[in-house]
Structures are given as C-alpha cells and as structure tokens.
Design a protein around this motif. Structure first.
Motif, PDB file in Angstrom:
ATOM      1  N   GLU A 205     155.923  91.682   7.197  1.00 18.14           N
ATOM      2  CA  GLU A 205     154.620  92.564   7.589  1.00 18.14           C
ATOM      3  C   GLU A 205     154.798  92.713   9.060  1.00 18.14           C
ATOM      4  O   GLU A 205     155.268  91.793   9.964  1.00 18.14           O
ATOM      5  N   SER A 206     153.843  93.748   9.491  1.00 16.50           N
ATOM      6  CA  SER A 206     153.597  93.904  11.093  1.00 16.50           C
ATOM      7  C   SER A 206     152.646  93.035  11.489  1.00 16.50           C
ATOM      8  O   SER A 206     152.040  92.228  10.599  1.00 16.50           O
ATOM      9  N   ARG A 207     152.886  92.454  12.744  1.00 19.08           N
ATOM     10  CA  ARG A 207     151.848  91.444  13.226  1.00 19.08           C
ATOM     11  C   ARG A 207     150.308  91.924  12.990  1.00 19.08           C
ATOM     12  O   ARG A 207     149.709  90.867  12.713  1.00 19.08           O
ATOM     13  N   ILE A 208     150.028  93.059  13.087  1.00 27.58           N
ATOM     14  CA  ILE A 208     148.714  93.557  12.809  1.00 27.58           C
ATOM     15  C   ILE A 208     148.277  93.295  11.372  1.00 27.58           C
ATOM     16  O   ILE A 208     147.021  92.678  11.236  1.00 27.58           O
ATOM     17  N   ALA A 209     149.358  93.609  10.404  1.00 23.51           N
ATOM     18  CA  ALA A 209     148.889  93.501   8.951  1.00 23.51           C
ATOM     19  C   ALA A 209     148.716  91.863   8.799  1.00 23.51           C
ATOM     20  O   ALA A 209     147.906  91.481   8.286  1.00 23.51           O
ATOM     21  N   PHE A 210     149.581  91.130   9.297  1.00 23.74           N
ATOM     22  CA  PHE A 210     149.884  89.628   9.037  1.00 23.74           C
ATOM     23  C   PHE A 210     148.476  89.128   9.318  1.00 23.74           C
ATOM     24  O   PHE A 210     147.717  88.406   8.637  1.00 23.74           O
ATOM     25  N   PHE A 211     148.081  89.310  10.625  1.00 26.56           N
ATOM     26  CA  PHE A 211     146.901  88.695  11.247  1.00 26.56           C
ATOM     27  C   PHE A 211     145.693  89.130  10.926  1.00 26.56           C
ATOM     28  O   PHE A 211     144.628  88.578  10.910  1.00 26.56           O
ATOM     29  N   SER A 212     145.598  90.354  10.236  1.00 25.48           N
ATOM     30  CA  SER A 212     144.418  90.920   9.808  1.00 25.48           C
ATOM     31  C   SER A 212     144.124  90.325   8.308  1.00 25.48           C
ATOM     32  O   SER A 212     142.732  90.321   7.941  1.00 25.48           O
ATOM     33  N   LYS A 213     145.053  89.995   7.760  1.00 27.44           N
ATOM     34  CA  LYS A 213     144.990  89.472   6.243  1.00 27.44           C
ATOM     35  C   LYS A 213     144.415  87.946   6.387  1.00 27.44           C
ATOM     36  O   LYS A 213     143.681  87.683   5.461  1.00 27.44           O
ATOM     37  N   LEU A 214     144.627  87.204   7.315  1.00 23.84           N
ATOM     38  CA  LEU A 214     144.148  85.752   7.612  1.00 23.84           C
ATOM     39  C   LEU A 214     142.598  85.462   7.486  1.00 23.84           C
ATOM     40  O   LEU A 214     141.921  84.954   6.665  1.00 23.84           O
ATOM     41  N   PRO A 215     142.006  86.446   8.495  1.00 19.50           N
ATOM     42  CA  PRO A 215     140.704  86.312   8.492  1.00 19.50           C
ATOM     43  C   PRO A 215     139.989  86.842   6.973  1.00 19.50           C
ATOM     44  O   PRO A 215     138.702  86.460   6.804  1.00 19.50           O
ATOM     45  N   ALA A 216     140.549  87.979   6.669  1.00 22.97           N
ATOM     46  CA  ALA A 216     140.148  88.634   5.404  1.00 22.97           C
ATOM     47  C   ALA A 216     140.181  87.437   4.292  1.00 22.97           C
ATOM     48  O   ALA A 216     139.230  87.368   3.533  1.00 22.97           O
ATOM     49  N   GLU A 217     141.217  86.544   4.304  1.00 21.90           N
ATOM     50  CA  GLU A 217     141.133  85.608   3.240  1.00 21.90           C
ATOM     51  C   GLU A 217     139.983  84.613   3.344  1.00 21.90           C
ATOM     52  O   GLU A 217     139.451  83.991   2.462  1.00 21.90           O
TER      53      GLU A 217
END
Length: 290
Positions: A205-217
């Motif tokens: 995945e793109s870096r934006i998608a990757f690093f946006s999922k972590l704080p969401a989790e």
C-alpha cells in the motif's frame, strides 16, 4: 412489554433498512433497462458457484439481513407479549425481509456492476430467518435494554462499551468468510495476506494508507481500555502492564483468527497497535477525574 419502550425500535429499524437499500445499490450508477427485459433477466438468475473470492460477499449479504429480520419482528410484535403475536410478527417479518431482498435484487439490475444471483437471495433469506429467530429468543431483552439506555446514563455507558467490544470483535472478523479446506489454508500460507511483522499486502500500500491505518487501529482499541476499568466493582486505577498484556493477547488472538478468514490480513504490527490502544484507554481511564 411496556408501551413506552416499543416506539424506540422504529428509528433503529428505519435506519437499518435505509442502510441496506443504500449499501445494496452503491455506487449508484443507474443504467436504464426496459422493464420487460429486466423481468426476463431476473427470471433467469441462477445459482452461481461461489469460490473463496465470492464467499465474503455471500456471507456479508446474509449478515446484512439479520438485523432486518430481527428489528422487523420486534416492530410488528409491538407491546404484545403473547406467543401467538410473536409467531405472527416473525412470519410477517420474514415475508417483509424476503420481499425487500427480492425487490433490491431486481433493482440491482439497473445499477451495474451489482450482480444478481440466487446465492444472494438465499443468503439474505437465511440471514433474515436467523434475525427472526433471535427476536423470538431475545427480543424482549433487547427492548428492555433500549429502555435502560435511555433512562440510566451510568448503566448505558457500561452497556454501550460492552456492545462496542462485541462489535469490535465482529468487525475484526467480518465478513466471516472462513477457510474451509486444507488447500485454502495452504493457499493463505503462501499468500501475501499475512506476515510476522507486516503483511505483504499492507507493505504494497501507499505510505499514506499504511500510516493512516496504524493510528486508526490504536483509536479503535481505546474504548477497550475504558472497559477494563469500568468492569471493576470499585472504580480504581488500571495497571498499564496488565492492560498491555490484555491488549497484546487480544491482538494476537484476533490476528490468528484473521489468518483463517479468506479476506483477512494478519500481521504482528496490528497486534501491537491494539495493545497500545488498550493501554491508552486504560491511561485515560486512570485520569478520568481530571
């Protein structure tokens, strides 16, 4: 059943039916079709061979109609407590749910790329029947719960957190498309849908998608930390070490279960983010007085 509690089912029923209709017609790309042509096409729908890729959609359709049958049965039953009223309400709810499913499947012919098949209708009817059965078994308790939520804010907080925890577990395993054979497990093992730290699909995945999922989790796990404190009979501070152990065990357990879900992605990093979220929730609980 008290009369004043019965109307509270109506908004939930209305919202869910609207949600089902809306979600079934996304992306709302209307294509005009002659009525006679649509009828002929609908009369020729068949039972498709559902593989691992289509199983998620099949199960999701069934799950979507469980609340339809459940809430419709409660709505039609009203405040009556007799077994005959419950039976008639269940029959009416089943008829309504099947009619809704057939109507939506027909309208989907006008909204490609939505697909129409007997598989979807079968799943939706099974889901609605399960919802009617659940209404028969626990409908009265559900209505009493709605009444309690509206009259006792302290009780409602605990019940809502518990409901959130159950919803969190269900969401983590949705759409419940479980691997059913040794070959499917072997294929999943050889896929990029899991990783000890980061799954291959996640890394792609793109870096934006990757690093946006972590704080969401992390954020999604915070209420579980609240629940750890609220479950104590005497409110007091929650040990962050115990919260972390609980979170990491929960995370590992969910990631293992997601490995056996066709559409699931399992990775060690998600277990860690869940543990961080639970710890954050426990820390906020400890400072609730401030």
């Amino acid at each position: 059943m008290p009369t004043h509690r019965t109307p509270s089912v109506l908004p939930w029923w209305l919202l869910w039916v609207i949600f089902v209709i809306y979600g079934s017609l996304v992306p709302w790309d209307f294509k005009p079709v002659a009525l006679d042509q649509a009828i002929n096409q609908f009369m020729r729908i068949s039972l498709l061979q559902v593989g691992t890729e289509g199983r998620a959609d099949w199960v999701a359709n069934g799950v979507l109609y469980v609340p339809v049958g459940f809430l419709t049965a409660l709505l039609l039953r009203g405040r009556s407590t007799s077994a005959w009223a419950a039976l008639l309400a269940g029959a009416g709810a089943l008829v309504f749910s099947v009619a809704l499913a057939v109507a939506i499947e027909f309208v989907q012919l006008y909204f490609p790329p939505r697909t129409v098949s007997l598989n979807d209708l079968l799943a939706e009817c099974v889901g609605a029947a399960l919802g009617v059965l659940l209404a028969w078994l626990g409908g009265s308790a559900f209505v009493r719960l709605l009444g309690a939520l509206s009259s006792n804010l302290r009780l409602s907080g605990g019940l809502l957190l518990l409901a959130y925890a159950l919803g969190y577990l269900a969401f983590s395993l949705f759409p419940f498309d479980v691997l059913v054979s040794a070959q499917e497990i072997a294929d999943k093992s050889a896929s990029r849908s899991w990783g000890w730290l980061v799954a291959g699909r996640t890394a792609d995945e793109s870096r934006i998608a990757f690093f946006s999922k972590l704080p969401a989790e992390v954020l999604m796990a915070i209420p579980l930390g609240f629940l750890l404190g609220l479950r104590r009979k005497v409110p007091r501070s929650v040990s962050l070490a115990k919260a972390f152990v609980f979170g990491i065990c929960l995370g590992i357990g969910l990631e293992v279960l997601q490995f056996f879900i066709v559409s699931g992605v399992s990775q060690g990093l998600s277990a860690l983010t869940r543990a961080v979220g639970v710890c954050a929730g426990a820390a906020l609980w400890n400072r609730r007085q401030h």
